[in-house]
Design a protein around this motif. Structure first.
Motif, PDB file in Angstrom:
ATOM      1  N   ALA A 188       0.897  -1.076  -0.029  1.00 13.05           N
ATOM      2  CA  ALA A 188      -0.029   0.178   0.095  1.00 13.05           C
ATOM      3  C   ALA A 188       0.852   1.099   0.004  1.00 13.05           C
ATOM      4  O   ALA A 188       1.974   1.327   0.761  1.00 13.05           O
ATOM      5  CB  ALA A 188      -0.855   0.089   1.007  1.00 13.05           C
ATOM      6  N   GLU A 189       0.355   1.925  -0.823  1.00 14.73           N
ATOM      7  CA  GLU A 189       1.270   3.685  -0.740  1.00 14.73           C
ATOM      8  C   GLU A 189       0.051   4.700  -0.528  1.00 14.73           C
ATOM      9  O   GLU A 189      -0.820   4.618  -1.292  1.00 14.73           O
ATOM     10  CB  GLU A 189       1.843   3.558  -2.199  1.00 14.73           C
ATOM     11  CG  GLU A 189       3.028   2.766  -2.375  1.00 14.73           C
ATOM     12  CD  GLU A 189       3.816   2.980  -3.641  1.00 14.73           C
ATOM     13  OE1 GLU A 189       3.346   3.888  -4.041  1.00 14.73           O
ATOM     14  OE2 GLU A 189       4.817   2.210  -3.890  1.00 14.73           O
ATOM     15  N   LEU A 190       0.305   5.549   0.226  1.00 15.30           N
ATOM     16  CA  LEU A 190      -0.458   6.749   0.448  1.00 15.30           C
ATOM     17  C   LEU A 190       0.116   7.997   0.193  1.00 15.30           C
ATOM     18  O   LEU A 190       1.315   8.225   0.406  1.00 15.30           O
ATOM     19  CB  LEU A 190      -0.613   6.764   1.860  1.00 15.30           C
ATOM     20  CG  LEU A 190      -1.440   7.872   2.414  1.00 15.30           C
ATOM     21  CD1 LEU A 190      -2.887   7.986   1.941  1.00 15.30           C
ATOM     22  CD2 LEU A 190      -1.569   8.121   3.979  1.00 15.30           C
ATOM     23  N   SER A 191      -0.641   8.876  -0.654  1.00  8.34           N
ATOM     24  CA  SER A 191      -0.280  10.168  -1.111  1.00  8.34           C
ATOM     25  C   SER A 191      -1.185  11.356  -0.417  1.00  8.34           C
ATOM     26  O   SER A 191      -2.577  10.902  -0.436  1.00  8.34           O
ATOM     27  CB  SER A 191      -0.278  10.140  -2.521  1.00  8.34           C
ATOM     28  OG  SER A 191      -1.444  10.035  -3.205  1.00  8.34           O
ATOM     29  N   VAL A 192      -0.538  12.436  -0.179  1.00  4.42           N
ATOM     30  CA  VAL A 192      -1.661  13.478   0.331  1.00  4.42           C
ATOM     31  C   VAL A 192      -1.550  14.760  -0.514  1.00  4.42           C
ATOM     32  O   VAL A 192      -0.263  15.096  -0.708  1.00  4.42           O
ATOM     33  CB  VAL A 192      -1.489  13.849   1.822  1.00  4.42           C
ATOM     34  CG1 VAL A 192      -2.337  15.024   2.332  1.00  4.42           C
ATOM     35  CG2 VAL A 192      -1.729  12.416   2.895  1.00  4.42           C
ATOM     36  N   THR A 193      -2.458  15.286  -0.962  1.00  7.12           N
ATOM     37  CA  THR A 193      -2.241  16.423  -1.807  1.00  7.12           C
ATOM     38  C   THR A 193      -3.286  17.611  -1.173  1.00  7.12           C
ATOM     39  O   THR A 193      -4.519  17.474  -0.918  1.00  7.12           O
ATOM     40  CB  THR A 193      -2.631  16.229  -3.189  1.00  7.12           C
ATOM     41  OG1 THR A 193      -1.860  15.239  -3.674  1.00  7.12           O
ATOM     42  CG2 THR A 193      -2.750  17.490  -4.146  1.00  7.12           C
ATOM     43  N   VAL A 207      -7.941  18.891   2.070  1.00  2.96           N
ATOM     44  CA  VAL A 207      -6.866  18.037   1.748  1.00  2.96           C
ATOM     45  C   VAL A 207      -7.340  16.752   1.198  1.00  2.96           C
ATOM     46  O   VAL A 207      -8.446  16.145   1.631  1.00  2.96           O
ATOM     47  CB  VAL A 207      -5.990  17.813   2.771  1.00  2.96           C
ATOM     48  CG1 VAL A 207      -6.586  17.030   4.029  1.00  2.96           C
ATOM     49  CG2 VAL A 207      -4.887  17.091   2.545  1.00  2.96           C
ATOM     50  N   SER A 208      -6.700  16.201  -0.031  1.00  2.85           N
ATOM     51  CA  SER A 208      -7.110  15.004  -0.579  1.00  2.85           C
ATOM     52  C   SER A 208      -6.120  13.911  -0.253  1.00  2.85           C
ATOM     53  O   SER A 208      -4.969  14.279  -0.342  1.00  2.85           O
ATOM     54  CB  SER A 208      -7.169  15.277  -2.135  1.00  2.85           C
ATOM     55  OG  SER A 208      -8.184  16.269  -2.454  1.00  2.85           O
ATOM     56  N   MET A 209      -6.457  12.645  -0.277  1.00  5.36           N
ATOM     57  CA  MET A 209      -5.733  11.643   0.137  1.00  5.36           C
ATOM     58  C   MET A 209      -6.096  10.502  -0.872  1.00  5.36           C
ATOM     59  O   MET A 209      -7.118  10.138  -0.923  1.00  5.36           O
ATOM     60  CB  MET A 209      -5.743  11.195   1.532  1.00  5.36           C
ATOM     61  CG  MET A 209      -7.025  11.019   1.902  1.00  5.36           C
ATOM     62  SD  MET A 209      -7.534  11.220   3.748  1.00  5.36           S
ATOM     63  CE  MET A 209      -7.728  12.903   3.691  1.00  5.36           C
TER      64      MET A 209
END
Length: 546
Positions: A188-193, A207-209
């Motif tokens: 699993a990989e998580l990104s926050v923008t 904020v989007s994830m």
């Protein structure tokens, strides 16, 4: 040979007429009852070969001699064997728990599957697998696992087949497939923008994830916690991974204002995987406009101010942040005469209206300072109130405010109560009360002169100064504007110098005991209609009368 030929002829005739092999055999035996040895029927269960040639009409038939039809081979989806004379196919649905798995997961955990709407006694067989046929124990949903698959590589597609058999109904076959993925792709990989943004942008856009590397259909949980305090959870939401094993969410704060400025951590979970990513919210990007305070109107007359006050606006705050307004005089900016707090609206601005309470009159004339703050931003402005002469602001004076008992009973002295700044010829009322306002001791109504001034002189009628020692409250009213004051009568050497108690009490035989008695002082009081000159005139008249 004749007996054999006869049996074969009977069998052929029975076949042409649609009679089964067993019936044909019986007919043959009846016709050749005297035969020395029985003859074996073609297609017998033991697989024995007949000595007679096989009838061409029997070629290609799937009949195995016992009335059952051989199940068809594997096909796409759910295959059903058509069996003449039998009931409807099995009504059930099939699904794989996962359609993407690593080779290790398949070999270790197996491939899970679920079949709905089965009945107790149904027989389930899964391939490939080492479990063999399994009998369903109760009605409802059946869950199984396909195990034993090895030597799988990344990218392989493993086809699976699950067959359900039910007595008296057509067999049903389900097909599916699982794609083998490598271990790294499954992480699993998580990104926050965005990872960093200003509070203004954050309050509007949030904020989007996004999380990848999960299993399709798997539960996914997102939450936001404090970077310095992971035990404090601000938000949580759950969803499911799509067919690609990905899930996303957006958090919009809505409220909180400047409280969101700081560092935060997004936590995401799917299956037994848990990952984190951080983001920060800053006060601004350095280009944000400065806070701005406006006061309207900046200058106005006293009458306008007393009626409408001033409007205060603080802009360039943050949505939902606390906005505080404070008003003080320019001469004493550290002392607040009014203060109010509120929340900034969606326009990031705060609004307030300051209107005086109606008291004070001309005391409101002057210059004022307004201070407004939101977050760590602040701004100042001023406004001015001018006296336009339209507001009546009478004043009461009590002279002297402290007098000896000897002087108080001296009709040439006593205490002067004066009201100024009334309208000319206005009705003015004076009252003298005991210290705790229990008893009204004196009351007089008069009118102001051409300059708006009116007054009365009060003194003691008794000759004993001690009878009047104490504190007296004074009230005056002009044009419905009330005023307050007081004076104190003290002891002196000639009067004995001791307090006799509350003013208006029973300090001596000559002390008036009721309000009505002391109201009689009005008969000896000098009503002032023309100021100090009238006082002198009244005194001359008193001397002539003697």
């Amino acid at each position: 040979m004749k007996r054999l030929a006869l049996a074969a002829a009977v069998a052929l005739t029975a076949s042409l007429l649609g009679i089964g092999p067993a019936a044909a055999a019986t007919a043959a035996e009846g016709s050749a009852a005297s035969a020395a040895e029985p003859t074996q029927t073609p297609g017998d269960e033991d697989g024995g070969d007949s000595t007679e040639p096989e009838d061409p009409a029997d070629s290609g038939s799937e009949d195995d001699g016992d009335g059952q039809t051989t199940p068809p081979g594997e096909g796409d989806g759910a295959d059903e064997t058509e069996e003449p004379g039998q009931s409807e196919p099995i009504d059930a649905s099939f699904s794989l728990d996962q359609t993407e798995m690593t080779a290790e997961e398949i070999s270790t955990d197996g491939i899970g599957y679920t079949i709905d709407s089965l009945e107790a006694g149904d027989v389930v067989t899964a391939e490939p697998g080492s479990e063999g046929a399994r009998t369903v124990e109760s009605d409802g949903t059946f869950s199984g696992t396909i195990t034993g698959s090895t030597d799988l590589q990344d990218g392989d597609v493993l086809d699976v087949t699950v067959t359900v058999q039910r007595e008296g109904q057509q067999t049903k076959t389900f097909n599916g497939s699982v794609t083998v993925v490598d271990d790294e792709a499954a992480e699993a990989e998580l990104s926050v923008t965005p990872e960093t943004q200003s509070i203004d942008d954050y309050l509007v856009d949030g904020v989007s994830m996004s999380l990848t590397g999960c299993t399709a259909g798997e539960d996914v949980t997102f939450r936001i916690v404090g970077a310095d305090d992971p035990e404090t959870q601000y938000w949580e939401d759950s969803t499911r991974a799509d067919d690609d094993g990905a899930a996303s969410a957006t958090f919009l704060p809505g409220t909180g204002g400047d409280g969101w400025i700081g560092e935060f951590v997004v936590q995401a979970e799917c299956g037994d995987q848990s990952v984190e990513a951080s983001f920060s919210v800053t006060e601004g990007d350095g280009d944000a406009p400065e806070s701005e305070l406006t006061v309207s109107p900046k200058s106005q007359s006293l009458s306008e101010f007393l009626e409408g006050g001033v409007s205060l606006t603080m802009v360039n705050c943050h949505v939902d942040s606390d906005v505080t307004f404070r008003v003080s005089t320019s001469d004493d900016p550290d002392t607040a005469i009014w203060e109010e707090s509120q929340k900034a609206g969606e326009d990031a601005a705060g609004y307030a209206q300051f209107t005086p309470d109606g008291e004070g009159g001309t005391s409101w004339v002057g210059e004022y300072r307004v201070t407004a703050t939101c977050g760590d931003r602040s701004d100042e402005a001023t406004f001015t109130v001018a006296d336009d002469g339209s507001v009546v602001d009478p004043k009461l004076s009590v002279e002297p405010s402290e007098i000896s008992g000897v002087d108080f009973v001296n009709r040439e002295k006593g205490v002067m109560l004066t009201v100024t700044a009334c309208e000319p010829e206005a009705q003015v009322q004076f009252e003298v009360w005991s210290e705790d306002f229990d008893t009204k001791l004196y009351e007089q109504t008069t009118h102001s002169d051409d300059e708006g001034t009116a007054g009365v002189q009060v003194y003691g009628l008794a000759d004993d100064p001690q009878a009047y020692i104490g504190t007296y409250q004074v009230k005056a009213n002009c044009q419905d504007i009330g005023m307050d004051g007081q004076f104190v009568v003290t002891g002196d050497e000639s009067g004995g110098g001791t307090d006799s108690g509350e003013a208006g009490g029973s300090g001596g035989d000559s002390m008036p005991r009721t309000g009505a008695e002391l109201t009689g002082l009005a008969a000896g009081g000098l009503l002032i209609l023309g100021g100090a000159a009238a006082i002198l005139l009244a005194r001359r008249r008193a001397q002539l009368e003697r």
